[in-house]
Enzyme design. Structure first.
Site, short mmCIF file in Angstrom:
data_model
loop_
_atom_site.label_atom_id
_atom_site.label_comp_id
_atom_site.label_asym_id
_atom_site.label_seq_id
_atom_site.Cartn_x
_atom_site.Cartn_y
_atom_site.Cartn_z
N LEU A 1 0.82 -1.20 0.00
CA LEU A 1 0.00 0.00 0.00
C LEU A 1 0.86 1.26 0.00
O LEU A 1 0.42 2.31 -0.49
CB LEU A 1 -0.92 0.02 1.22
CG LEU A 1 -1.92 -1.14 1.33
CD1 LEU A 1 -2.72 -1.02 2.61
CD2 LEU A 1 -2.84 -1.15 0.11
N GLY A 2 2.05 1.19 0.55
CA GLY A 2 2.91 2.37 0.59
C GLY A 2 4.13 2.10 1.45
O GLY A 2 4.26 1.05 2.08
N GLY B 1 6.97 3.98 4.26
CA GLY B 1 7.19 5.08 5.18
C GLY B 1 8.58 5.01 5.77
O GLY B 1 9.41 4.18 5.39
N ALA C 1 9.51 4.07 8.68
CA ALA C 1 9.77 2.91 9.53
C ALA C 1 9.62 1.59 8.81
O ALA C 1 10.05 0.56 9.32
CB ALA C 1 8.85 2.92 10.75
N ASP D 1 3.89 11.00 17.87
CA ASP D 1 4.02 11.39 16.46
C ASP D 1 2.65 11.69 15.87
O ASP D 1 2.29 11.20 14.79
CB ASP D 1 4.72 10.28 15.67
CG ASP D 1 5.31 10.79 14.35
OD1 ASP D 1 5.51 12.02 14.22
OD2 ASP D 1 5.56 9.97 13.45
#
Length: 408
Positions: free
Chosen positions: A15-16, A18, A20, A130
């Protein structure tokens, strides 16, 4: 291509990505899930894996309608993954990028939802650390709320805390997203629940204005503004709502509201905001002063600007906000060296942006007008008042004619 995650889950599609790790769409015994695979270097860190295992019970026990639930933690060889609820919708950053700013009623309703989720987490002793639009998911299949808002859920609980382990980052490092960092984090104090309130108030300001109150420019300048500057008022919102924002952006953590108090106070404002259109303000101009690079050096070579990835199908990788930017904690003299007073003031809607073609043309017109006016005034002074009568005493000269002297 399908990929097995432990013995119970299968990841089907990315899905994507990041800061991390990578988010996959997957399935398990109870149906579709989102699987967050941490980066290989993080998964290979045995201390970090141990911290995840220690936090497993707390993460799994966090059950609230406004929190994306963690269903499982998988430690399998080189794989370290969080199995989470799959939210059918989009993230708040994507909506903000599309609409630039939200109507006050919808913005307040979304932030109230997030505050409810934070209240549950704080009661369980968990600090998010965060909070930002990338980590707020909007459930498009949920019932519509005030202002047509979709239910908001906060995700990525525990990730910032776990990744920021003592061995990975020294006490002289700042870990976080600069636009949303509370002053006490910048000054090197341990993050407590109040840092989430500060970040959430920053998110609310951004939803209303289209920009964050202290963002813009070099990360070091952003950090300094959080510590030294006060927030600029937003025109057009009720004073009660503005006072809530100011209180939650207080420099002193003890002055901020608790999450449960913030949620209740925000919902009290909703009737006053019904039907109010988005605010008509423009982003402040960027500062033209150069921030010394040596004052806040990055801990690693600059990478492409990425942030957290929403745990939803069909979403694009998050936008232009740095996630977990690591910088040296600035010293007191560096923080004191910034401009004091208020932060950058919003620009009136329609006003030309300094440095733009419109701004330069307007400045040139003003200079021409000033020069033309000065020339006319000078010519008038020469033609009309260019001769001054000068006498050495009160009496006229003996010949009866005044002496004269030409003056330029």
């Amino acid at each position: 291509m399908a990929r097995k995650i432990g013995s119970r889950y299968t990841a089907h599609q990315i899905l994507g990505r990041g800061s991390a790790g990578t988010v996959w769409l997957g399935d398990g015994p109870e149906g579709p899930v989102a699987i967050k695979m941490l980066r290989e270097d993080l998964a290979a860190d045995q201390e970090l894996v141990g911290r995840f295992v220690q936090e497993r019970t707390a993460l799994l026990s966090l059950d609230h309608p406004n929190v994306v639930g963690v269903r499982d933690l998988v430690v399998d060889g080189n794989d370290l993954a969080l199995v989470m609820d799959l939210v059918r919708g989009t993230d708040l950053r994507t909506r903000l990028d599309r609409e630039r700013r939200l109507a006050p009623e919808a913005a307040v309703a979304i932030v109230a939802d997030v505050a409810d989720g934070l209240a549950a987490a704080h009661a369980a002793g968990i600090v998010h650390r965060d909070v930002k639009p990338e980590n707020v998911l909007l459930d498009m299949q949920g019932p519509l709320g005030p202002g047509g808002s979709h239910p908001a859920l906060l995700t990525d609980f525990g990730v910032a805390k776990l990744v920021d382990s003592p061995r990975r980052t020294r006490a002289t490092k700042v870990i976080g997203t600069p636009d949303y960092l509370a002053p006490e984090i910048i000054e090197g104090l341990p993050p407590r629940a109040a840092v989430d309130i500060y970040a959430l108030a920053t998110v609310l300001y951004e939803l209303l204005a289209g920009f964050t109150p202290f963002g813009g420019g070099h990360p070091g300048a952003v950090l300094r503004r959080h510590v030294t500057e006060t927030v600029v008022p937003l025109p057009g919102i009720p004073d009660e709502l503005w006072q809530l924002i100011v209180q939650c952006l207080a420099k002193a953590p003890a002055s901020r509201l608790r999450a449960s108090e913030l949620a209740a106070r925000l919902r009290e404002q909703l009737p006053l905001l019904a039907g109010m259109p988005p605010l008509d303000v423009d982003e402040p101009e960027p500062e033209h002063t150069e921030e010394p690079e040596a004052a806040f050096p990055p801990s690693a070579p600059e990478a492409p600007r990425r942030g957290a990835v929403p745990l939803v199908p069909g979403s694009t990788p998050d936008s232009n906000r740095d996630t977990h930017t690591s910088m040296r904690v600035p010293g007191p003299d560096e923080l004191a060296g910034g401009a004091r007073g208020t932060a950058r003031a919003p620009r009136a809607s329609g006003a030309p942006r300094p440095g733009s073609a419109r701004h330069r043309a307007a400045a040139a017109r003003r200079r021409r007008i000033v020069l033309s006016t000065s020339a006319v005034a000078l010519a008038a002074a020469i033609g009309v008042g260019g001769w001054l009568v000068v006498s050495g005493d009160d009496e006229p000269p003996s010949d009866g004619n005044p002496s004269v002297s030409a003056t330029p």
